[in-house]
Design a protein around this motif. Structure first.
Motif, PDB file in Angstrom:
ATOM      1  N   UNK A   7      25.031 106.165 139.534  1.00  0.00           N
ATOM      2  CA  UNK A   7      24.150 105.779 138.502  1.00  0.00           C
ATOM      3  C   UNK A   7      24.370 107.125 137.588  1.00  0.00           C
ATOM      4  N   UNK A   8      24.201 108.288 138.221  1.00  0.00           N
ATOM      5  CA  UNK A   8      23.952 109.648 137.573  1.00  0.00           C
ATOM      6  C   UNK A   8      25.397 109.883 136.569  1.00  0.00           C
ATOM      7  N   UNK A   9      26.433 109.453 137.338  1.00  0.00           N
ATOM      8  CA  UNK A   9      27.764 109.551 136.589  1.00  0.00           C
ATOM      9  C   UNK A   9      27.724 108.704 135.210  1.00  0.00           C
ATOM     10  N   UNK A  10      27.205 107.579 135.190  1.00  0.00           N
ATOM     11  CA  UNK A  10      27.391 106.726 134.090  1.00  0.00           C
ATOM     12  C   UNK A  10      26.426 107.146 133.105  1.00  0.00           C
ATOM     13  N   UNK A  11      25.267 107.539 133.527  1.00  0.00           N
ATOM     14  CA  UNK A  11      24.151 108.132 132.793  1.00  0.00           C
ATOM     15  C   UNK A  11      24.557 109.314 132.112  1.00  0.00           C
ATOM     16  N   UNK A  17      28.002 110.773 125.318  1.00  0.00           N
ATOM     17  CA  UNK A  17      28.457 110.169 124.260  1.00  0.00           C
ATOM     18  C   UNK A  17      27.514 110.116 122.963  1.00  0.00           C
ATOM     19  N   UNK A  18      26.079 109.858 123.479  1.00  0.00           N
ATOM     20  CA  UNK A  18      24.878 109.871 122.598  1.00  0.00           C
ATOM     21  C   UNK A  18      24.697 111.406 121.993  1.00  0.00           C
ATOM     22  N   UNK A  19      25.208 112.422 122.485  1.00  0.00           N
ATOM     23  CA  UNK A  19      24.904 113.877 121.918  1.00  0.00           C
ATOM     24  C   UNK A  19      26.109 113.896 120.973  1.00  0.00           C
ATOM     25  N   UNK A  20      27.462 113.384 121.303  1.00  0.00           N
ATOM     26  CA  UNK A  20      28.224 113.587 120.168  1.00  0.00           C
ATOM     27  C   UNK A  20      28.153 112.988 119.193  1.00  0.00           C
ATOM     28  N   UNK A  21      27.751 111.620 119.255  1.00  0.00           N
ATOM     29  CA  UNK A  21      27.147 110.875 117.938  1.00  0.00           C
ATOM     30  C   UNK A  21      25.984 111.684 117.297  1.00  0.00           C
ATOM     31  N   UNK A  70      18.775 100.929 125.186  1.00  0.00           N
ATOM     32  CA  UNK A  70      19.221  99.455 125.898  1.00  0.00           C
ATOM     33  C   UNK A  70      20.243  99.864 126.697  1.00  0.00           C
ATOM     34  N   UNK A  71      21.347 100.588 126.359  1.00  0.00           N
ATOM     35  CA  UNK A  71      22.303 100.994 127.347  1.00  0.00           C
ATOM     36  C   UNK A  71      21.926 101.754 128.571  1.00  0.00           C
ATOM     37  N   UNK A  72      20.887 102.338 128.654  1.00  0.00           N
ATOM     38  CA  UNK A  72      20.484 102.988 129.850  1.00  0.00           C
ATOM     39  C   UNK A  72      19.711 102.029 130.586  1.00  0.00           C
ATOM     40  N   UNK A  73      19.004 101.030 130.043  1.00  0.00           N
ATOM     41  CA  UNK A  73      18.454  99.829 130.711  1.00  0.00           C
ATOM     42  C   UNK A  73      19.370  99.098 131.499  1.00  0.00           C
TER      43      UNK A  73
END
Length: 87
Positions: A7-11, A17-21, A70-73
Motif C-alpha cells: 500500500x505504501x509503495x503504491x501511495x 507522480x503528483x509532485x512531478x505534475x 480519486x486515485x488514492x481512494x
C-alpha cells in the motif's frame, strides 16, 4: 512484502507522480514566460498569454487535487484501508 508495504509503495508512487505534475504546472511552464509575448493586450499589466497560463495552472491544480483523491481512494480500496462505509 506485507500488505501495508505494498500500500505504501503504491501511495508513494502516486505521490511522486503528483509532485512531478505539480512541478510542471507550477514552475516548469513559467520558465517560458519571456517567450509568451504573442499578444499586445495586457490585462493587469501582464501579457494575455502569461495571464491565461497562470489561470490554466490554477485550473490544473484543482483537477490535480480531485485526480489524486480519486486515485488514492482506489489504492485504499484495493488494500482494504477505505474510509467509506458501504450502505
Amino acid at each position: 512484502m506485507s500488505k501495508q508495504d505494498q500500500h505504501w509503495g503504491k501511495t508513494r508512487t502516486l505521490l511522486f507522480v503528483t509532485l512531478a505534475i505539480w512541478f510542471v504546472f507550477s514552475i516548469g511552464i513559467f520558465f517560458f514566460g519571456a517567450e509568451m509575448q504573442a499578444s499586445s493586450f495586457k490585462p493587469f499589466g501582464y501579457p494575455l498569454s502569461y495571464y491565461m497560463t497562470c489561470q490554466g495552472s490554477l485550473l490544473s491544480f484543482v483537477i490535480l487535487i480531485f485526480w489524486f483523491a480519486g486515485r488514492q481512494e482506489k489504492i485504499d480500496e484495493e488494500f482494504g484501508y477505505t474510509e467509506r462505509e458501504d450502505d
